[in-house]
Design an enzyme around this catalytic site. Structure first.
Site, PDB file in Angstrom:
ATOM      1  N   GLY A 128      43.623  36.004  43.569  1.00 35.70           N
ATOM      2  CA  GLY A 128      43.712  35.199  44.788  1.00 35.70           C
ATOM      3  C   GLY A 128      42.778  34.005  44.764  1.00 35.70           C
ATOM      4  CG  HIS A 178      45.347  30.713  40.393  1.00 30.83           C
ATOM      5  ND1 HIS A 178      44.258  30.361  41.150  1.00 30.83           N
ATOM      6  CD2 HIS A 178      44.977  31.793  39.667  1.00 30.83           C
ATOM      7  CE1 HIS A 178      43.269  31.192  40.908  1.00 30.83           C
ATOM      8  NE2 HIS A 178      43.667  32.067  40.005  1.00 30.83           N
ATOM      9  CE  LYS A 208      36.989  28.500  34.457  1.00 31.67           C
ATOM     10  NZ  LYS A 208      36.850  29.944  34.601  1.00 31.67           N
TER      11      LYS A 208
END
Ligand code: PAF
Length: 273
Positions: free
Chosen positions: A28, A34, A146
């Protein structure tokens, strides 16, 4: 867009659809990074599933589990706008059992670098990702470069457990000032954010040294450490794609990794060469 919180309901729904599935697991606090994973998933699959679950087993005692940013309503909106079909939002009881059969991270690769500063972290990541992949049974699952060591360990788990999924690595997204996007960037004060820019600066400097023909990793790491001062550096490392530390950079088979503490926020960044 459907929101589902039960693992069995999600399994049943997805099996009935009988379509290719692109899956983006997240904790989240969604950001552009994202969204770029979701965009990749949207390109190549009939259905896109995003999970939002702050996984307690990957946080060590004293880490930021309680204060980890939770933004369920905003996250649902972001998913809807990005064209997600299903958001899976389980609670801890929906995923974990008492006295569980456990997956653990490998002894070497799971306990170097990030695994050394956060011992046990990757066992928690692999445990939850194994569960999530088994529930969603995606055609493709998308992970950011990442978190390079996490990505590498998930690829290993998929291989070692003969899982039927293609893992798709996706490039890091950066803010206009160069800082890699991370849900933890919200913890940084204005001053800390300025300090944090030393991280991408050190990586940029390393890539410049390499394009000038310097390949000795010790020399590159020393200059990176000088740029990173006075940050508390967890590690600066140059590894090959198997995550073994190397003495010389070989372009096409190297990742330069940095982990540093900025204030009380641990930040990761890397470049793939
Ligand atoms: O990268 C993350 O957000 C998490 O580690 C993951 C893969 C969703 C597992 O909890």
């Amino acid at each position: 867009m459907k929101i589902i919180s039960s693992a069995n309901e999600l399994k049943k729904y997805l099996r009935e659809q009988n379509k290719s599935i692109g899956y983006v697991p997240t904790m989240g606090a969604l950001h552009e990074g994202h969204i770029s994973l979701i965009r990749e998933a949207r390109k190549n699959n009939a259905l896109v599933v995003v999970s939002i679950f702050v996984n307690p087993t990957q946080f060590l005692a004293g880490e930021d589990l309680q204060k980890y940013p939770r933004r369920d309503e905003a996250d649902k909106k972001i998913c809807e706008l990005a064209g997600v079909d299903i958001v899976f939002m389980p609670d801890t009881q929906a995923l974990y059992f008492d006295d569980e059969v456990k997956i653990v991270a490998p002894n070497v690769r799971g306990y170097v670098l990030e695994g050394a500063t956060r011992p046990g972290h990757f066992s928690g990541v692999l445990r939850v990702v194994m569960k999530l992949l088994n529930i969603v049974k995606p055609t493709h699952a998308y992970f950011g470069k990442k978190d390079a060591q996490q990505l590498n360990l998930i690829e290993l788990m998929v291989k070692h457990y003969f899982l039927d999924v293609t893992i798709v690595p996706v490039d890091t997204v950066r803010d206009s000032d160069g800082l890699a996007l991370s849900s933890r960037n919200v913890y940084l004060s204005k001053e800390e954010r300025q300090e944090a820019l030393k991280i991408p600066k050190s990586l940029y400097h390393a890539s410049k040294m390499i394009s000038n023909g310097i390949i000795a990793t010790q020399e590159i790491e020393a200059e990176m450490l000088a740029i990173l001062e006075p940050l508390e550096v967890g590690y600066v490392a140059i590894v090959n794609r198997e995550f073994e530390v190397v003495k010389e950079v070989s372009v096409g088979n190297c990742i330069i990794l940095v982990e540093a503490l900025v204030g009380s926020t641990r930040l990761l960044d890397n470049i793939w060469l």
